[in-house]
Design an enzyme around this catalytic site. Structure first.
Site, mmCIF file in Angstrom:
data_model
loop_
_atom_site.group_PDB
_atom_site.id
_atom_site.type_symbol
_atom_site.label_atom_id
_atom_site.label_comp_id
_atom_site.label_asym_id
_atom_site.label_seq_id
_atom_site.Cartn_x
_atom_site.Cartn_y
_atom_site.Cartn_z
ATOM 1 N N ASN A 9 0.873 -1.178 0.000
ATOM 2 C CA ASN A 9 0.000 0.000 0.000
ATOM 3 C C ASN A 9 0.906 1.222 0.000
ATOM 4 O O ASN A 9 1.519 1.535 1.017
ATOM 5 C CB ASN A 9 -0.891 -0.038 1.250
ATOM 6 C CG ASN A 9 -1.656 1.256 1.450
ATOM 7 O OD1 ASN A 9 -1.780 2.060 0.540
ATOM 8 N ND2 ASN A 9 -2.177 1.455 2.663
ATOM 9 N N TRP A 10 0.973 1.889 -1.148
ATOM 10 C CA TRP A 10 1.906 3.018 -1.266
ATOM 11 C C TRP A 10 1.345 4.296 -0.646
ATOM 12 O O TRP A 10 2.004 5.327 -0.656
ATOM 13 C CB TRP A 10 2.271 3.242 -2.743
ATOM 14 C CG TRP A 10 3.070 2.110 -3.346
ATOM 15 C CD1 TRP A 10 3.512 0.987 -2.692
ATOM 16 C CD2 TRP A 10 3.515 1.971 -4.703
ATOM 17 N NE1 TRP A 10 4.209 0.172 -3.561
ATOM 18 C CE2 TRP A 10 4.219 0.755 -4.807
ATOM 19 C CE3 TRP A 10 3.379 2.753 -5.848
ATOM 20 C CZ2 TRP A 10 4.787 0.307 -6.006
ATOM 21 C CZ3 TRP A 10 3.947 2.309 -7.044
ATOM 22 C CH2 TRP A 10 4.645 1.111 -7.112
ATOM 23 N N LYS A 11 0.119 4.259 -0.170
ATOM 24 C CA LYS A 11 -0.529 5.420 0.467
ATOM 25 C C LYS A 11 -0.350 6.670 -0.402
ATOM 26 O O LYS A 11 -0.321 6.566 -1.618
ATOM 27 C CB LYS A 11 0.017 5.623 1.884
ATOM 28 C CG LYS A 11 0.001 4.337 2.709
ATOM 29 C CD LYS A 11 0.167 4.596 4.170
ATOM 30 C CE LYS A 11 0.336 3.286 4.898
ATOM 31 N NZ LYS A 11 0.158 3.408 6.324
ATOM 32 N N HIS A 94 -9.400 0.889 4.763
ATOM 33 C CA HIS A 94 -8.125 1.024 5.491
ATOM 34 C C HIS A 94 -8.362 1.896 6.720
ATOM 35 O O HIS A 94 -9.169 2.831 6.687
ATOM 36 C CB HIS A 94 -7.063 1.652 4.575
ATOM 37 C CG HIS A 94 -5.692 1.599 5.148
ATOM 38 N ND1 HIS A 94 -5.260 2.499 6.100
ATOM 39 C CD2 HIS A 94 -4.671 0.737 4.944
ATOM 40 C CE1 HIS A 94 -4.012 2.194 6.443
ATOM 41 N NE2 HIS A 94 -3.625 1.123 5.758
ATOM 42 N N GLU A 96 -6.793 4.259 7.938
ATOM 43 C CA GLU A 96 -6.610 5.702 7.708
ATOM 44 C C GLU A 96 -7.851 6.300 7.058
ATOM 45 O O GLU A 96 -8.191 7.456 7.315
ATOM 46 C CB GLU A 96 -5.349 5.931 6.847
ATOM 47 C CG GLU A 96 -4.091 5.657 7.661
ATOM 48 C CD GLU A 96 -2.903 5.177 6.852
ATOM 49 O OE1 GLU A 96 -2.908 5.319 5.621
ATOM 50 O OE2 GLU A 96 -1.958 4.638 7.466
ATOM 51 N N GLU A 166 -5.226 -5.552 10.516
ATOM 52 C CA GLU A 166 -4.219 -4.540 10.800
ATOM 53 C C GLU A 166 -4.545 -3.829 12.114
ATOM 54 O O GLU A 166 -5.372 -2.902 12.135
ATOM 55 C CB GLU A 166 -4.197 -3.493 9.679
ATOM 56 C CG GLU A 166 -3.979 -4.067 8.306
ATOM 57 C CD GLU A 166 -3.437 -3.017 7.342
ATOM 58 O OE1 GLU A 166 -2.322 -3.194 6.863
ATOM 59 O OE2 GLU A 166 -4.132 -2.007 7.107
ATOM 60 N N GLY A 172 2.455 1.752 10.795
ATOM 61 C CA GLY A 172 3.400 2.859 10.674
ATOM 62 C C GLY A 172 4.111 3.221 11.961
ATOM 63 O O GLY A 172 4.712 4.293 12.062
ATOM 64 N N SER A 213 3.540 -2.586 10.305
ATOM 65 C CA SER A 213 4.998 -2.550 10.468
ATOM 66 C C SER A 213 5.693 -3.845 10.040
ATOM 67 O O SER A 213 6.676 -4.262 10.668
ATOM 68 C CB SER A 213 5.357 -2.170 11.912
ATOM 69 O OG SER A 213 4.841 -0.887 12.218
HETATM 70 C C1 PEP Z 1 -0.722 -0.209 5.959
HETATM 71 O O1 PEP Z 1 -0.702 0.916 5.490
HETATM 72 O O2 PEP Z 1 -1.647 -0.964 5.669
HETATM 73 C C2 PEP Z 1 0.365 -0.627 6.841
HETATM 74 C C3 PEP Z 1 0.293 -1.803 7.415
HETATM 75 O O3 PEP Z 1 1.395 0.259 7.025
HETATM 76 P P1 PEP Z 1 2.849 -0.074 7.680
HETATM 77 O O4 PEP Z 1 3.354 -1.324 7.006
HETATM 78 O O5 PEP Z 1 3.691 1.123 7.357
HETATM 79 O O6 PEP Z 1 2.645 -0.271 9.135
#
Ligand code: PEP
Length: 257
Positions: A9-11, A94, A96, A166, A172, A213
């Site tokens: 996921n490049w956000k 997600h 976010e 998640e 993050g 992470s």
């Molecule tokens: C995500 O954005 O879904 C995610 C798990 O981010 P990260 O790997 O940076 O924790």
């Protein structure tokens, strides 16, 4: 057997030029991977260019979000058919999006139904906050997210949905869930609820990624867990070195390619 699946996921990172460069690097670095499904989810602006770069490769492309309506006065939104022109996958709900853009279990459900109707492979994100985790509410909360997301989804479509567990406090932050805890939560809050909603065969067929992470040096600890079928990766999907490192550690841990 569930096919392992690792997605990036490049956000809100990477211009079209940067995204194209990263996709080309990944295409080359991961060309020999066969037994793990791979995808990257760039921003909407880079999706078309990345899909072109990845044509005829073993890496699919996905959107990070979409609207559930087919068209209309929804400024700034992207319809399912528009995503389908450019992508195979779509991330839905997600944390976010839930936290900053007001997404709820109800909008996640509408998006999931729309993605299925459009023939997209949905990656539906669920996960608890730190407060919920510390209060021992994780299983009830995540179970509720699953019930909300799958409302009205027929059994034959449910098996093609991908879930990403998640924990919000692990996204993050550099802090991961304990692999054993993630495995237990996936069993109790996800597979048990899916068994209740559908049946055991359907619950066992649905792939569940871990997200939060994930890095090259911890991927193996998660992928070897019986309930974990891969990863949704944010920060560490933004360089060829890190994402290829994650995929290669999964291959090594699983003993295949
Ligand atoms: C995500 O954005 O879904 C995610 C798990 O981010 P990260 O790997 O940076 O924790």
């Amino acid at each position: 057997m569930r096919r392992p699946f690792i997605a990036g996921n490049w956000k809100m990172h990477k211009t079209v030029a940067e995204a194209t460069e990263l996709a080309s690097g990944l295409k080359e670095a991961l060309a020999s991977v066969k037994d793990i499904e791979l995808a990257v989810c760039p921003t909407a602006t880079a999706l078309g260019a990345v899909t072109q770069v990845l044509a005829d490769s073993n890496i699919g492309a996905g959107a990070q979000n979409m609207h559930w309506e087919a068209s209309g006065a929804f400024t700034g939104e992207i319809a399912p058919a528009m995503v389908k022109e450019l992508a195979t996958y779509v991330i839905i709900g997600h944390s976010e999006r839930r936290q900053f853009f007001g997404e709820t279990d109800e909008t996640v459900n509408k998006k999931l139904l729309a993605a299925i109707a459009q023939g997209l492979i949905p990656i539906v994100c669920i996960g608890e906050s730190l407060a919920q985790n510390e209060a021992g509410e994780t299983v009830a909360f995540v179970g509720g997210q699953i019930r909300g997301a799958f409302a009205g989804v027929p059994k034959e479509d449910a098996r093609n949905v991908v879930l990403a567990y998640e924990p919000i406090w692990a996204i993050g932050t550099g802090r991961t869930a304990m692999p054993e805890d993630a495995d237990r939560i996936i069993r109790e809050a996800i597979r048990d609820v899916l068994t209740d909603l559908y049946d055991d065969a359907t619950a066992q067929a649905i792939r569940v990624q871990y997200g939060g992470s994930v890095k090259p040096d911890n991927m193996a600890d998660f992928i070897i867990m019986p309930e974990i079928d891969g990863a949704l990766v944010g920060g560490a999907s933004l360089t060829v070195e890190a994402f290829a490192g994650i995929v290669n550690s999964a291959i090594k841990a699983l003993g295949n390619g």
